[in-house]
Write an enzyme that holds these catalytic residues in place. Structure first.
Site, PDB file in Angstrom:
ATOM      1  N   ILE A  99       0.904  -1.143   0.111  1.00  0.00           N
ATOM      2  CA  ILE A  99      -0.079   0.016  -0.119  1.00  0.00           C
ATOM      3  C   ILE A  99       0.894   1.196   0.007  1.00  0.00           C
ATOM      4  CG2 ILE A  99      -1.747   1.190   1.336  1.00  0.00           C
ATOM      5  CD1 ILE A  99      -2.873  -1.462   2.408  1.00  0.00           C
ATOM      6  N   ASP A 100       0.679   1.967  -1.146  1.00  0.00           N
ATOM      7  CA  ASP A 100       1.570   3.397  -1.025  1.00  0.00           C
ATOM      8  C   ASP A 100       0.675   4.492  -0.876  1.00  0.00           C
ATOM      9  OD1 ASP A 100       0.157   3.869  -3.483  1.00  0.00           O
ATOM     10  OD2 ASP A 100       1.624   3.290  -4.664  1.00  0.00           O
ATOM     11  N   SER A 101       1.040   5.828  -1.099  1.00  0.00           N
ATOM     12  CA  SER A 101       0.273   6.826  -0.758  1.00  0.00           C
ATOM     13  C   SER A 101      -0.943   7.072  -1.571  1.00  0.00           C
ATOM     14  CB  SER A 101       1.351   8.371  -0.775  1.00  0.00           C
ATOM     15  OG  SER A 101       1.862   8.184  -1.965  1.00  0.00           O
ATOM     16  N   ASP A 125      -2.554   4.574  -2.958  1.00  0.00           N
ATOM     17  CA  ASP A 125      -3.454   3.647  -2.235  1.00  0.00           C
ATOM     18  C   ASP A 125      -4.232   4.347  -0.992  1.00  0.00           C
ATOM     19  OD1 ASP A 125      -3.124   1.808  -4.313  1.00  0.00           O
ATOM     20  OD2 ASP A 125      -1.456   0.796  -3.151  1.00  0.00           O
ATOM     21  N   PHE A 126      -3.469   4.758  -0.266  1.00  0.00           N
ATOM     22  CA  PHE A 126      -3.735   5.763   0.892  1.00  0.00           C
ATOM     23  C   PHE A 126      -4.927   6.383   0.731  1.00  0.00           C
ATOM     24  CE2 PHE A 126      -3.785   7.972   4.847  1.00  0.00           C
ATOM     25  CZ  PHE A 126      -4.154   6.874   5.746  1.00  0.00           C
TER      26      PHE A 126
END
Length: 80
Positions: A37-39, A41-42
């Protein structure tokens, strides 16, 4: 909403919306390292959580949240 219902909803959106492999999703899975999960996705997660659970995630409240279990704890604390 029970803890089990929270976990089911989280699992469902991780699989359906973020396209994370189901076998990677465990309680102790690290959000960044294990689930990828990356930024970006966040940002999606913030919208999904607001829609499904009725509250807005505050980034400063997420600083110590690194595992899926802790993320479900966080949601549970906000809606409990």
């Amino acid at each position: 909403m029970t803890r089990e219902e929270i976990e089911e909803k989280v699992r469902a959106f991780l699989i359906d919306d973020l396209e994370i492999d189901e076998e990677k999703i465990t309680d102790e899975a690290k959000l960044k390292e294990d689930l990828g999960i990356d930024s970006l996705d966040f940002v999606d997660i913030v919208v999904i959580v607001e829609k499904n659970f009725g509250f807005k995630i505050k980034p400063e409240e997420m600083t110590g949240v690194t595992t899926l279990h802790q993320f479900c704890d966080y949601i549970e604390s906000k809606i409990g």
